[in-house]
Design a protein around this motif. Sequence first.
Motif, PDB file in Angstrom:
ATOM      1  N   SER A  38      -0.638  -6.769  44.246  1.00 23.57           N
ATOM      2  CA  SER A  38      -1.221  -8.099  44.350  1.00 23.57           C
ATOM      3  C   SER A  38      -1.102  -8.634  45.773  1.00 23.57           C
ATOM      4  O   SER A  38      -2.066  -9.172  46.330  1.00 23.57           O
ATOM      5  CB  SER A  38      -0.532  -9.051  43.377  1.00 23.57           C
ATOM      6  OG  SER A  38      -0.918 -10.363  43.614  1.00 23.57           O
ATOM      7  N   GLU A  42      -4.077  -9.748  48.336  1.00 23.27           N
ATOM      8  CA  GLU A  42      -4.137 -11.158  48.713  1.00 23.27           C
ATOM      9  C   GLU A  42      -4.074 -11.370  50.222  1.00 23.27           C
ATOM     10  O   GLU A  42      -4.526 -12.404  50.717  1.00 23.27           O
ATOM     11  CB  GLU A  42      -3.013 -11.940  48.047  1.00 23.27           C
ATOM     12  CG  GLU A  42      -3.266 -12.213  46.586  1.00 23.27           C
ATOM     13  CD  GLU A  42      -2.237 -13.126  45.992  1.00 23.27           C
ATOM     14  OE1 GLU A  42      -2.179 -14.296  46.401  1.00 23.27           O
ATOM     15  OE2 GLU A  42      -1.486 -12.667  45.114  1.00 23.27           O
ATOM     16  N   TRP A  48     -13.372 -11.293  47.923  1.00 21.35           N
ATOM     17  CA  TRP A  48     -13.224 -10.540  46.682  1.00 21.35           C
ATOM     18  C   TRP A  48     -11.829  -9.937  46.579  1.00 21.35           C
ATOM     19  O   TRP A  48     -11.269  -9.830  45.494  1.00 21.35           O
ATOM     20  CB  TRP A  48     -14.296  -9.457  46.563  1.00 21.35           C
ATOM     21  CG  TRP A  48     -14.175  -8.376  47.602  1.00 21.35           C
ATOM     22  CD1 TRP A  48     -14.793  -8.331  48.804  1.00 21.35           C
ATOM     23  CD2 TRP A  48     -13.362  -7.200  47.527  1.00 21.35           C
ATOM     24  NE1 TRP A  48     -14.419  -7.200  49.499  1.00 21.35           N
ATOM     25  CE2 TRP A  48     -13.542  -6.489  48.729  1.00 21.35           C
ATOM     26  CE3 TRP A  48     -12.510  -6.675  46.569  1.00 21.35           C
ATOM     27  CZ2 TRP A  48     -12.892  -5.295  48.987  1.00 21.35           C
ATOM     28  CZ3 TRP A  48     -11.861  -5.478  46.831  1.00 21.35           C
ATOM     29  CH2 TRP A  48     -12.064  -4.806  48.025  1.00 21.35           C
ATOM     30  N   ARG A  51      -9.382 -12.679  45.542  1.00 28.84           N
ATOM     31  CA  ARG A  51      -9.553 -12.978  44.111  1.00 28.84           C
ATOM     32  C   ARG A  51      -8.916 -11.892  43.249  1.00 28.84           C
ATOM     33  O   ARG A  51      -8.266 -12.183  42.243  1.00 28.84           O
ATOM     34  CB  ARG A  51     -11.026 -13.118  43.774  1.00 28.84           C
ATOM     35  CG  ARG A  51     -11.602 -14.459  44.133  1.00 28.84           C
ATOM     36  CD  ARG A  51     -12.958 -14.640  43.483  1.00 28.84           C
ATOM     37  NE  ARG A  51     -13.870 -13.561  43.812  1.00 28.84           N
ATOM     38  CZ  ARG A  51     -14.857 -13.636  44.695  1.00 28.84           C
ATOM     39  NH1 ARG A  51     -15.069 -14.754  45.337  1.00 28.84           N
ATOM     40  NH2 ARG A  51     -15.631 -12.600  44.922  1.00 28.84           N
ATOM     41  N   LEU A  52      -9.102 -10.644  43.640  1.00 29.97           N
ATOM     42  CA  LEU A  52      -8.495  -9.537  42.907  1.00 29.97           C
ATOM     43  C   LEU A  52      -6.978  -9.619  42.972  1.00 29.97           C
ATOM     44  O   LEU A  52      -6.286  -9.405  41.971  1.00 29.97           O
ATOM     45  CB  LEU A  52      -8.980  -8.197  43.461  1.00 29.97           C
ATOM     46  CG  LEU A  52      -8.426  -6.940  42.799  1.00 29.97           C
ATOM     47  CD1 LEU A  52      -8.830  -6.891  41.335  1.00 29.97           C
ATOM     48  CD2 LEU A  52      -8.907  -5.708  43.528  1.00 29.97           C
ATOM     49  N   ARG A  54      -5.137 -12.334  43.323  1.00 28.23           N
ATOM     50  CA  ARG A  54      -4.677 -13.415  42.450  1.00 28.23           C
ATOM     51  C   ARG A  54      -4.747 -13.009  40.983  1.00 28.23           C
ATOM     52  O   ARG A  54      -3.899 -13.381  40.186  1.00 28.23           O
ATOM     53  CB  ARG A  54      -5.497 -14.678  42.698  1.00 28.23           C
ATOM     54  CG  ARG A  54      -5.067 -15.428  43.935  1.00 28.23           C
ATOM     55  CD  ARG A  54      -5.689 -16.804  44.005  1.00 28.23           C
ATOM     56  NE  ARG A  54      -7.150 -16.775  44.045  1.00 28.23           N
ATOM     57  CZ  ARG A  54      -7.881 -16.688  45.150  1.00 28.23           C
ATOM     58  NH1 ARG A  54      -7.290 -16.624  46.320  1.00 28.23           N
ATOM     59  NH2 ARG A  54      -9.200 -16.675  45.089  1.00 28.23           N
ATOM     60  N   ALA A  55      -5.766 -12.237  40.625  1.00 27.78           N
ATOM     61  CA  ALA A  55      -5.899 -11.786  39.237  1.00 27.78           C
ATOM     62  C   ALA A  55      -4.802 -10.782  38.876  1.00 27.78           C
ATOM     63  O   ALA A  55      -4.348 -10.737  37.729  1.00 27.78           O
ATOM     64  CB  ALA A  55      -7.268 -11.161  39.020  1.00 27.78           C
ATOM     65  N   LEU A  56      -4.356  -9.990  39.856  1.00 29.02           N
ATOM     66  CA  LEU A  56      -3.320  -8.989  39.597  1.00 29.02           C
ATOM     67  C   LEU A  56      -1.908  -9.551  39.703  1.00 29.02           C
ATOM     68  O   LEU A  56      -0.951  -8.863  39.364  1.00 29.02           O
ATOM     69  CB  LEU A  56      -3.460  -7.824  40.578  1.00 29.02           C
ATOM     70  CG  LEU A  56      -4.669  -6.930  40.383  1.00 29.02           C
ATOM     71  CD1 LEU A  56      -4.754  -5.925  41.514  1.00 29.02           C
ATOM     72  CD2 LEU A  56      -4.604  -6.240  39.048  1.00 29.02           C
ATOM     73  N   ARG A  57      -1.761 -10.783  40.183  1.00 23.75           N
ATOM     74  CA  ARG A  57      -0.437 -11.371  40.373  1.00 23.75           C
ATOM     75  C   ARG A  57       0.321 -11.398  39.048  1.00 23.75           C
ATOM     76  O   ARG A  57      -0.172 -11.883  38.046  1.00 23.75           O
ATOM     77  CB  ARG A  57      -0.575 -12.793  40.909  1.00 23.75           C
ATOM     78  CG  ARG A  57       0.731 -13.388  41.342  1.00 23.75           C
ATOM     79  CD  ARG A  57       0.562 -14.797  41.832  1.00 23.75           C
ATOM     80  NE  ARG A  57      -0.355 -14.855  42.974  1.00 23.75           N
ATOM     81  CZ  ARG A  57      -0.952 -15.962  43.362  1.00 23.75           C
ATOM     82  NH1 ARG A  57      -0.776 -17.083  42.727  1.00 23.75           N
ATOM     83  NH2 ARG A  57      -1.761 -15.939  44.406  1.00 23.75           N
TER      84      ARG A  57
END
Length: 77
Positions: A38, A42, A48, A51-52, A54-57
């Motif tokens: 993550s 970040e 993109w 965003r990826l 933050r989604a994997l955090r």
Amino acid sequence: MSEILQWLLVYAAVLWCVLRLMQKYASPSMWQWQARVSYFFETRNASWSRRLGRALRPAVAIPQGCQSHCSSCRSCA
């Protein structure tokens, strides 16, 4: 369906199953790995990628049992 697409689908399913098993049985090391991945995404400049990342955090660990001080069993009061 082409043979390559079939192999990719099988590899994706196996990878997903392995990740789920790692989350269940090796959660501390999996949490650290997920945090590193993550952070990697970040810190990049592309939107993109951020965003990826933050989604994997990973989620913050929530204490269980008497460490949570939930007072539902009244044993830790």
